[in-house]
Design an enzyme around this catalytic site. Structure first.
Site, PDB file in Angstrom:
ATOM      1  CD  GLU A  75      30.402 -98.323  66.677  1.00 56.53           C
ATOM      2  OE1 GLU A  75      29.577 -98.281  67.816  1.00 56.53           O
ATOM      3  OE2 GLU A  75      30.224 -97.557  65.993  1.00 56.53           O
ATOM      4  CG  HIS A  93      28.808-102.238  63.101  1.00 52.79           C
ATOM      5  ND1 HIS A  93      27.790-101.543  62.734  1.00 52.79           N
ATOM      6  CD2 HIS A  93      29.935-101.211  63.455  1.00 52.79           C
ATOM      7  CE1 HIS A  93      27.906-100.377  62.676  1.00 52.79           C
ATOM      8  NE2 HIS A  93      29.075 -99.994  63.004  1.00 52.79           N
ATOM      9  CE1 TYR A 120      15.893-118.021  48.449  1.00 55.12           C
ATOM     10  CE2 TYR A 120      15.534-115.885  47.405  1.00 55.12           C
ATOM     11  CZ  TYR A 120      15.477-117.212  47.186  1.00 55.12           C
ATOM     12  OH  TYR A 120      15.327-118.132  46.063  1.00 55.12           O
ATOM     13  CG  HIS A 160      26.100 -96.623  62.850  1.00 52.83           C
ATOM     14  ND1 HIS A 160      26.318 -96.277  64.023  1.00 52.83           N
ATOM     15  CD2 HIS A 160      27.307 -96.814  62.273  1.00 52.83           C
ATOM     16  CE1 HIS A 160      27.585 -96.794  64.321  1.00 52.83           C
ATOM     17  NE2 HIS A 160      28.201 -97.147  63.258  1.00 52.83           N
TER      18      HIS A 160
END
Length: 221
Positions: A75, A93, A120, A160
């Site tokens: 990645e 990630h 928030y 993902h």
């Protein structure tokens, strides 16, 4: 604490909080000189060894090239894209359950994949685009991040998970927790027609007060 030790601390905390399980996800820190320390491919983020991390360097084009250490995650192009946008800092990630759930739903707006139900979210995240699906490790994920004509510090990756940038490890932990909570809230309220997001003006005010982007990019004609 060294950059490598800070990365290991980040990994441990994400696992302790239930935001990373097994060998899913990857994290990195870019120093001001352009050196990037990253979690190696196929490693448990809760058991990172500061002496066995991946070390990369930023090229003139903004890509990342490995210079030493264990094999880097596939990645890396996605991390490189985030650093091209922001410079030195931290990229997280994860494949956290609630982020993946939310990434399978239609986006709420082009600039925010989920409704901002709680203040928030606006205070720590702001804009949250949904990046179209590409298989994990596909360099096109980095290209899609580059091409996104929107100010954002975090994004959902379709089917993902999430990716986000923060200036420090502690800010990265807080943002990851808040984003996962916001995704969990979005999924739980998706079946309740009466659920209402915060008013647009309130979200914009909260985001601006906390230095977070909100709304579509305004381009001059």
């Amino acid at each position: 604490m060294s950059t490598a030790e800070e990365l290991a601390r980040l990994g441990r905390r994400l696992v302790e909080l239930g935001l990373s399980r097994g060998t899913a996800g990857n994290i990195s820190i870019r120093e001001s000189g352009g050196t990037v320390v990253a979690s190696p491919s196929g490693t448990d983020l809760g058991a990172l060894d500061p002496a066995q991390l991946s070390v990369l360097t930023s090229t003139p084009s903004g890509a990342l090239e490995q210079v030493s250490g264990a094999k880097a995650s596939k990645e890396v192009p996605m991390h490189a894209a985030m650093y091209r946008r922001f410079g030195a800092g931290v990229v997280v990630h994860t494949h956290s359950f609630h982020a993946v759930q939310s990434s399978c739903l239609p986006p709420w707006t082009p600039y925010c994949a989920i409704p901002p139900y709680a203040p928030y979210f606006a205070m720590k995240i702001g804009n949250l685009p949904l990046i179209p699906y590409r298989h994990p490790g596909d360099p096109a994920l980095g290209e899609l991040i580059d091409e996104a004509d929107l100010e954002f510090r975090a994004a959902l990756l379709a089917h993902h998970g999430l990716v986000l940038f923060a200036e420090t490890v502690d800010e990265a932990i807080a943002a990851t927790v808040e984003l996962d909570d916001a995704c969990r809230l979005a999924v739980s309220l998706a079946q309740i027609p009466q659920a209402r997001a915060l008013e647009e003006e309130a979200v914009a005010e909260l985001a601006a007060r906390n230095g977070r982007p909100w709304g579509p990019r305004i381009t001059s004609s």
